[in-house]
Motif scaffolding. Sequence first.
Motif, PDB file in Angstrom:
ATOM      1  N   MET A  15       1.855   8.513  11.285  1.00  0.00           N
ATOM      2  CA  MET A  15       0.488   8.000  11.245  1.00  0.00           C
ATOM      3  C   MET A  15       0.256   7.112  10.024  1.00  0.00           C
ATOM      4  SD  MET A  15      -1.696  11.321  12.459  1.00  0.00           S
ATOM      5  CE  MET A  15      -3.235  10.592  11.912  1.00  0.00           C
ATOM      6  N   ILE A  16       0.824   7.492   8.882  1.00  0.00           N
ATOM      7  CA  ILE A  16       0.704   6.650   7.691  1.00  0.00           C
ATOM      8  C   ILE A  16       1.353   5.291   7.938  1.00  0.00           C
ATOM      9  CG2 ILE A  16       1.442   6.385   5.287  1.00  0.00           C
ATOM     10  CD1 ILE A  16       1.129   9.439   5.013  1.00  0.00           C
ATOM     11  N   GLU A  17       2.513   5.320   8.591  1.00  0.00           N
ATOM     12  CA  GLU A  17       3.173   4.056   8.935  1.00  0.00           C
ATOM     13  C   GLU A  17       2.308   3.215   9.858  1.00  0.00           C
ATOM     14  OE1 GLU A  17       4.561   1.898  12.089  1.00  0.00           O
ATOM     15  OE2 GLU A  17       4.984   4.031  12.389  1.00  0.00           O
ATOM     16  N   LEU A  18       1.710   3.849  10.876  1.00  0.00           N
ATOM     17  CA  LEU A  18       0.842   3.118  11.797  1.00  0.00           C
ATOM     18  C   LEU A  18      -0.386   2.553  11.087  1.00  0.00           C
ATOM     19  CD1 LEU A  18       0.911   5.533  14.881  1.00  0.00           C
ATOM     20  CD2 LEU A  18       1.861   3.218  14.785  1.00  0.00           C
ATOM     21  N   ALA A  19      -0.905   3.305  10.128  1.00  0.00           N
ATOM     22  CA  ALA A  19      -2.101   2.868   9.414  1.00  0.00           C
ATOM     23  C   ALA A  19      -1.800   1.781   8.391  1.00  0.00           C
ATOM     24  CB  ALA A  19      -2.748   4.071   8.720  1.00  0.00           C
ATOM     25  N   VAL A  20      -0.634   1.859   7.754  1.00  0.00           N
ATOM     26  CA  VAL A  20      -0.271   0.883   6.727  1.00  0.00           C
ATOM     27  C   VAL A  20       0.084  -0.471   7.331  1.00  0.00           C
ATOM     28  CG1 VAL A  20       1.501   0.324   5.001  1.00  0.00           C
ATOM     29  CG2 VAL A  20       0.437   2.581   5.018  1.00  0.00           C
ATOM     30  N   THR A  21       0.677  -0.452   8.541  1.00  0.00           N
ATOM     31  CA  THR A  21       1.160  -1.686   9.162  1.00  0.00           C
ATOM     32  C   THR A  21       0.103  -2.789   9.209  1.00  0.00           C
ATOM     33  OG1 THR A  21       2.846  -0.539  10.458  1.00  0.00           O
ATOM     34  CG2 THR A  21       2.139  -2.687  11.256  1.00  0.00           C
ATOM     35  N   PRO A  22      -1.127  -2.535   9.743  1.00  0.00           N
ATOM     36  CA  PRO A  22      -2.116  -3.622   9.775  1.00  0.00           C
ATOM     37  C   PRO A  22      -2.480  -4.152   8.395  1.00  0.00           C
ATOM     38  CG  PRO A  22      -2.793  -1.798  11.189  1.00  0.00           C
ATOM     39  CD  PRO A  22      -1.644  -1.315  10.370  1.00  0.00           C
ATOM     40  N   VAL A  23      -2.511  -3.271   7.394  1.00  0.00           N
ATOM     41  CA  VAL A  23      -2.840  -3.703   6.035  1.00  0.00           C
ATOM     42  C   VAL A  23      -1.762  -4.627   5.490  1.00  0.00           C
ATOM     43  CG1 VAL A  23      -3.342  -2.930   3.686  1.00  0.00           C
ATOM     44  CG2 VAL A  23      -4.119  -1.567   5.632  1.00  0.00           C
ATOM     45  N   LEU A  24      -0.488  -4.236   5.659  1.00  0.00           N
ATOM     46  CA  LEU A  24       0.611  -5.061   5.163  1.00  0.00           C
ATOM     47  C   LEU A  24       0.674  -6.398   5.890  1.00  0.00           C
ATOM     48  CD1 LEU A  24       3.474  -2.447   4.690  1.00  0.00           C
ATOM     49  CD2 LEU A  24       2.061  -3.507   2.941  1.00  0.00           C
ATOM     50  N   LEU A  25       0.415  -6.378   7.197  1.00  0.00           N
ATOM     51  CA  LEU A  25       0.423  -7.627   7.953  1.00  0.00           C
ATOM     52  C   LEU A  25      -0.697  -8.547   7.509  1.00  0.00           C
ATOM     53  CD1 LEU A  25       1.295  -6.436  11.577  1.00  0.00           C
ATOM     54  CD2 LEU A  25       2.805  -7.318   9.806  1.00  0.00           C
ATOM     55  N   ALA A  26      -1.859  -7.952   7.215  1.00  0.00           N
ATOM     56  CA  ALA A  26      -2.985  -8.754   6.749  1.00  0.00           C
ATOM     57  C   ALA A  26      -2.684  -9.367   5.383  1.00  0.00           C
ATOM     58  CB  ALA A  26      -4.244  -7.895   6.675  1.00  0.00           C
ATOM     59  N   VAL A  27      -2.084  -8.577   4.484  1.00  0.00           N
ATOM     60  CA  VAL A  27      -1.743  -9.068   3.155  1.00  0.00           C
ATOM     61  C   VAL A  27      -0.691 -10.179   3.248  1.00  0.00           C
ATOM     62  CG1 VAL A  27      -0.650  -8.446   0.959  1.00  0.00           C
ATOM     63  CG2 VAL A  27      -2.346  -6.929   1.984  1.00  0.00           C
ATOM     64  N   SER A  28       0.272 -10.005   4.164  1.00  0.00           N
ATOM     65  CA  SER A  28       1.337 -10.998   4.300  1.00  0.00           C
ATOM     66  C   SER A  28       0.878 -12.254   5.015  1.00  0.00           C
ATOM     67  CB  SER A  28       2.518 -10.389   5.074  1.00  0.00           C
ATOM     68  OG  SER A  28       2.151 -10.146   6.414  1.00  0.00           O
ATOM     69  N   ILE A 270      -6.776   3.323   3.563  1.00  0.00           N
ATOM     70  CA  ILE A 270      -5.656   2.716   2.835  1.00  0.00           C
ATOM     71  C   ILE A 270      -6.023   1.317   2.370  1.00  0.00           C
ATOM     72  CG2 ILE A 270      -3.282   1.876   3.077  1.00  0.00           C
ATOM     73  CD1 ILE A 270      -2.763   4.257   4.934  1.00  0.00           C
ATOM     74  N   SER A 271      -6.729   0.570   3.227  1.00  0.00           N
ATOM     75  CA  SER A 271      -7.172  -0.779   2.867  1.00  0.00           C
ATOM     76  C   SER A 271      -8.125  -0.742   1.672  1.00  0.00           C
ATOM     77  CB  SER A 271      -7.851  -1.436   4.069  1.00  0.00           C
ATOM     78  OG  SER A 271      -8.282  -2.742   3.752  1.00  0.00           O
ATOM     79  N   TRP A 272      -9.018   0.251   1.666  1.00  0.00           N
ATOM     80  CA  TRP A 272      -9.941   0.416   0.524  1.00  0.00           C
ATOM     81  C   TRP A 272      -9.165   0.735  -0.748  1.00  0.00           C
ATOM     82  CZ3 TRP A 272     -10.490   5.302  -1.896  1.00  0.00           C
ATOM     83  CH2 TRP A 272     -11.415   5.326  -2.942  1.00  0.00           C
ATOM     84  N   PHE A 273      -8.187   1.616  -0.627  1.00  0.00           N
ATOM     85  CA  PHE A 273      -7.407   2.025  -1.800  1.00  0.00           C
ATOM     86  C   PHE A 273      -6.517   0.895  -2.304  1.00  0.00           C
ATOM     87  CE2 PHE A 273      -3.641   3.974  -3.743  1.00  0.00           C
ATOM     88  CZ  PHE A 273      -4.235   4.770  -4.711  1.00  0.00           C
ATOM     89  N   ALA A 274      -5.927   0.115  -1.362  1.00  0.00           N
ATOM     90  CA  ALA A 274      -4.929  -0.888  -1.748  1.00  0.00           C
ATOM     91  C   ALA A 274      -5.545  -2.226  -2.143  1.00  0.00           C
ATOM     92  CB  ALA A 274      -3.930  -1.095  -0.606  1.00  0.00           C
ATOM     93  N   ILE A 275      -6.536  -2.677  -1.366  1.00  0.00           N
ATOM     94  CA  ILE A 275      -7.061  -4.024  -1.611  1.00  0.00           C
ATOM     95  C   ILE A 275      -8.574  -4.060  -1.768  1.00  0.00           C
ATOM     96  CG2 ILE A 275      -5.123  -5.182  -0.491  1.00  0.00           C
ATOM     97  CD1 ILE A 275      -6.725  -5.447   2.029  1.00  0.00           C
ATOM     98  N   GLY A 276      -9.187  -2.876  -1.894  1.00  0.00           N
ATOM     99  CA  GLY A 276     -10.606  -2.835  -2.225  1.00  0.00           C
ATOM    100  C   GLY A 276     -11.557  -3.135  -1.084  1.00  0.00           C
ATOM    101  N   THR A 277     -11.146  -2.936   0.158  1.00  0.00           N
ATOM    102  CA  THR A 277     -12.047  -3.140   1.293  1.00  0.00           C
ATOM    103  C   THR A 277     -13.251  -2.194   1.167  1.00  0.00           C
ATOM    104  OG1 THR A 277     -10.184  -3.725   2.702  1.00  0.00           O
ATOM    105  CG2 THR A 277     -12.231  -3.127   3.813  1.00  0.00           C
ATOM    106  N   ALA A 278     -14.441  -2.726   1.449  1.00  0.00           N
ATOM    107  CA  ALA A 278     -15.668  -1.948   1.264  1.00  0.00           C
ATOM    108  C   ALA A 278     -15.740  -0.779   2.235  1.00  0.00           C
ATOM    109  CB  ALA A 278     -16.883  -2.840   1.449  1.00  0.00           C
ATOM    110  N   ILE A 279     -16.252   0.356   1.769  1.00  0.00           N
ATOM    111  CA  ILE A 279     -16.507   1.523   2.605  1.00  0.00           C
ATOM    112  C   ILE A 279     -17.952   1.439   3.099  1.00  0.00           C
ATOM    113  CG2 ILE A 279     -16.720   4.053   2.655  1.00  0.00           C
ATOM    114  CD1 ILE A 279     -13.858   3.157   2.490  1.00  0.00           C
TER     115      ILE A 279
END
Length: 434
Positions: A15-28, A270-279
């Motif tokens: 699940m962490i992998e599934l959740a991280v994937t969109p964030v990494l793709l967005a950053v890349s 994860i997006s909030w923690f990594a890149i500051g996406t608003a909650i």
Amino acid sequence: MRIKDKAYVALGIAMIELAVTPVLLAVSGYGTSGHAVLSNTLSLLFYVFLVGSVSSLAISFAKDRMHGLIGIFRNRSMLALLIVAGLLNDAVSQALLGIGSIGTNPGIGAIVFRTWIIMVAILMPLVLRNKVTKIQLLATMFGLAGAYVIVSNGTLLTINMQELPYVAILLLSALAVTFSTLIMKKYNADTMGTIALFNVSSAMFLGIFMLFFNHASAFAFTPTTVFTIFFLGIVAYAVGTTLYFYSLRVLGPMIIGNIILVVPFLTIFISWFAIGTAIKPYYFIAAALLSVGIVIQQRFSKAPEHIKSKAGAPGMTIFDISGVFADTKSLAISSSMMGDKRALCVKLSGAVDYDRLNQVSGKYGCLAFTTDRLHEEVTGDELDFIRDITGLSSGETALVGVGKADMVERAFEELHGSMQYGTSEESNVYTKSE
């Protein structure tokens, strides 16, 4: 570590992998709007599955020198079904999801795709012969409501007439995952070997597609696409998929489906923690709905009741405990469960005639033992798992039969004269007749 705990850890990592994937793709940059048209997406998936094939084959070799994968090829009917399952889960579902999302929007695509959980609940009694309780369906609806709040950004998603054909395509994508999930749960085979087969068959399928439409020459390799290919191929479709399907076989589709609905919320966190996406405030509503669904599902997560092929002995309730032996090290049990065979269980309330038990189980070609007198290759962890999911108290005994489900049922029925079976406390169940 207990078997159930290992399955939850595996699911958590997946699940962490599934959740991280969109964030990494967005950053890349690959996750930006309009970057991936359909032809590029399908070409990208080919290279992803190519990397996934090499990675999963390496994992299978490191585990058992590919003996598990080779064992799949010895059963042609199971091999064909697992190839179909792999294509449905990977190539077909992802292609249909891409087409459907292009004609709608990511929110609609995400929530329609997740209806596979409801489809699984409807088809489980027919395909797996497992009953689904109404309380499990209620828990799933809470989970879907929470996922809806997340993917809709707290608003009401609307669909216009022009989008209806694409919604139908999204439903087909969900149906593809549904059948893949049911096949994976129904047929027992080495998990790592199965994932290698998934990746190889999907890479071959998309490779033929690329050659036919001449897409290979049009695909551009950039640092972003190379990163995406290796990340998805290794992390998602080799390691993550293996962990996911292992947990599916142990815990079952209903528990897995309900927990997996947390992924969109986990992505936001994860997006909030990594890149500051608003909650946003509606996230808390979604979290509450998801939590209620998971708590309800966990509270009533016992071994599913097996639907008998014919009228069984009076009061005989059979449980499907195949998940207990999803990763068994016993050659006798694994061979007895290979393919579409099951491990079934009934509670006993009387004395056991073991001579009679051995005679009848041999007659019907199944492996049988009780929780008081285990098969020599059954581990203590497996016994604890049986007791846990069947609600077996310390003073109770259960009879376990492993083999063809119909044959195990007949053995249980014939033994009914010399043994007395306990009854189930769960009567509020959903079956195909409802």
